[in-house]
Design an enzyme around this catalytic site. Structure first.
Site, mmCIF file in Angstrom:
data_model
loop_
_atom_site.group_PDB
_atom_site.id
_atom_site.type_symbol
_atom_site.label_atom_id
_atom_site.label_comp_id
_atom_site.label_asym_id
_atom_site.label_seq_id
_atom_site.Cartn_x
_atom_site.Cartn_y
_atom_site.Cartn_z
ATOM 1 N N GLY A 72 -6.359 -8.635 -1.531
ATOM 2 C CA GLY A 72 -6.108 -7.749 -0.392
ATOM 3 C C GLY A 72 -5.983 -8.555 0.884
ATOM 4 N N ASN A 73 -6.041 -7.893 2.017
ATOM 5 C CA ASN A 73 -5.994 -8.602 3.301
ATOM 6 C C ASN A 73 -6.799 -7.818 4.338
ATOM 7 O OD1 ASN A 73 -4.113 -6.721 4.775
ATOM 8 N ND2 ASN A 73 -2.827 -7.268 3.027
#
Ligand code: CTP
Length: 398
Positions: free
Chosen positions: A206-207
């Site tokens: 993810g980020n």
């Protein structure tokens, strides 16, 4: 002019309630129809008779009156705007925590129209942390808080906490309705937040995207009358606005499917999401156990949603993308404009302090296909959303 606009005016118990009398007059003079609802405490400050006479409608106050029941659901459903001015500390706290012991609060809880509040309180109350927390809660529900003024207060002290003047509130209301007409009838598609690509049942790629920029854009468009489909990744705090339909997704593939379905009927698409570029080839059915050696994780490219929509774009559709860069910002942004067939690319650089993921501010440059670029200084994501939509309006809809 406010011809045909139905405004609910909630008045709570504050000395500033005397200003609501002028506010009713100003709104009526502009052609609005005004239905007043008083909290029980407000009746100690202003007379329902005065308000009924000026608004030409009975000012309501009780949920139950002489065997009849005030239909608070219809009040909130059939209005264009619910304005609560003045907003006292007590009514604020009750609104923030879902209390429902009077008609004003019941109407608030069932209102589907936008809700604006104009707080009025003494400076010490205004600066109390509870007030700030409660106002933040209201904002998180999608309500608009009209800033207070500084000046002489009922206590005799001078400071912050005065309710905005009726003329100022009227100007905001007029501005709101005139801006609202701009995107009326237009359909918008906005993406926001990160995507999570699962590795196994407990891990993902993810980020740090919070989705705040995309949400601010969706709200700005909805405020101006657009019907917005907001496709939001995990962890995004979804806005509450009658003009926004939110669709929660997790992976890039889900975000692509949600956008692809809606794009053909969209007038304007703004892709503000930080979509994962790669996803694991396979998702392990069980938690991957730690081994002595390292781990090779085969990844495959996700679909580039912006690029796909750019391929499908018809002449009457406007497509806007973002570029988040750490270096060669301008060149990379211009390349994305070209390769993704976008009409605009909004560049934000992680080199700029206060810009990018997680924070409430951003600094952007907008590039168009005619070679023009517009720079905007560091400001709140909400203020930038206004700039972005102003620019889009000027370039494509004027
Ligand atoms: N985007 C998208 N789908 C993807 C990747 C990106 O729709 N799979 C969109 C983003 O929402 C943004 C724009 O493309 O509007 C640019 O995203 P960005 O992450 O800056 O660039 P990438 O195309 O992913 O390229 P790179 O990571 O190499 O900079």
């Amino acid at each position: 002019m406010l011809q045909g606009k139905k405004i609910l005016l909630g008045i709570s118990g504050s000395i500033a309630a005397y200003k609501s009398i002028s506010l009713v007059r100003l709104l009526i003079k502009q052609g609005a129809s005004v239905q007043v609802i008083l909290s029980p405490a407000a009746r100690d400050f202003v007379s329902p008779l005065t308000l009924s006479t000026l608004s030409k409608q009975e000012a309501l106050s009780d949920l139950f009156e002489e065997g009849s029941w005030a239909n608070h659901v219809m009040l909130g459903r059939s209005s264009d705007l619910f304005l609560i001015a003045p907003l006292s500390c007590n009514t604020l706290a009750k609104m923030a925590h879902g209390h429902c012991d009077n008609l004003l609060l019941a109407t608030y809880l069932s209102a589907t129209c936008p809700v604006w509040v104009a707080p009025a309180m003494d400076e010490d109350m205004w600066h109390h942390p509870t007030t700030k927390t409660n106002l933040d809660l209201l904002r998180s529900f999608g309500n608009t808080v009209i800033p207070v003024n500084s000046g002489e207060l009922a206590s005799g002290l001078t400071g912050e906490g005065r309710m905005a003047e009726p003329e100022e509130i009227l100007a905001m209301v007029q501005n709101y309705f005139s801006r609202q007409a701009v995107f009326a009838g237009k359909k918008a598609l906005v993406t926001a937040g990160p995507t999570y690509e699962p590795i196994d049942p407990v891990r993902f790629i993810g980020n740090h995207s919070s989705g705040k920029m995309g949400v601010a854009i969706a709200l700005e468009l909805a405020t101006r009358g657009a019907m917005v489909d907001l496709v939001a990744g995990p962890g995004v705090s979804l806005p509450n606005h009658p003009g926004i339909r939110s669709h929660s997704v997790t992976t890039a593939a889900e975000m692509y499917a949600a956008c692809n379905d809606r794009f053909p009927t969209t007038d304007l698409a703004i892709m503000a999401a930080a979509v994962a570029d790669y996803t694991p080839v396979t998702v392990a059915g069980e938690k991957i156990k730690k081994k002595e050696e390292g781990l090779d994780l085969p990844l495959t490219k996700t679909k580039d949603i912006l690029k796909e929509l750019g391929r499908q774009k018809a002449a009457n559709q406007v497509l806007v993308g973002f570029a988040l860069e750490t270096n060669n910002e301008r060149a990379n942004a211009l390349q994305k404009l070209e390769t993704k067939n976008a009409d605009l690319i909004i560049l934000n650089s992680l080199q700029d302090k206060g810009a990018g993921f997680g924070v409430d501010t951003n600094k952007i440059t907008i590039f168009d296909r005619a070679g023009q670029e517009a720079q905007f200084p560091l400001k709140s994501k909400t203020a930038l959303a206004t700039d972005i939509i102003d620019l889009i309006h000027k370039k494509f809809y004027e």
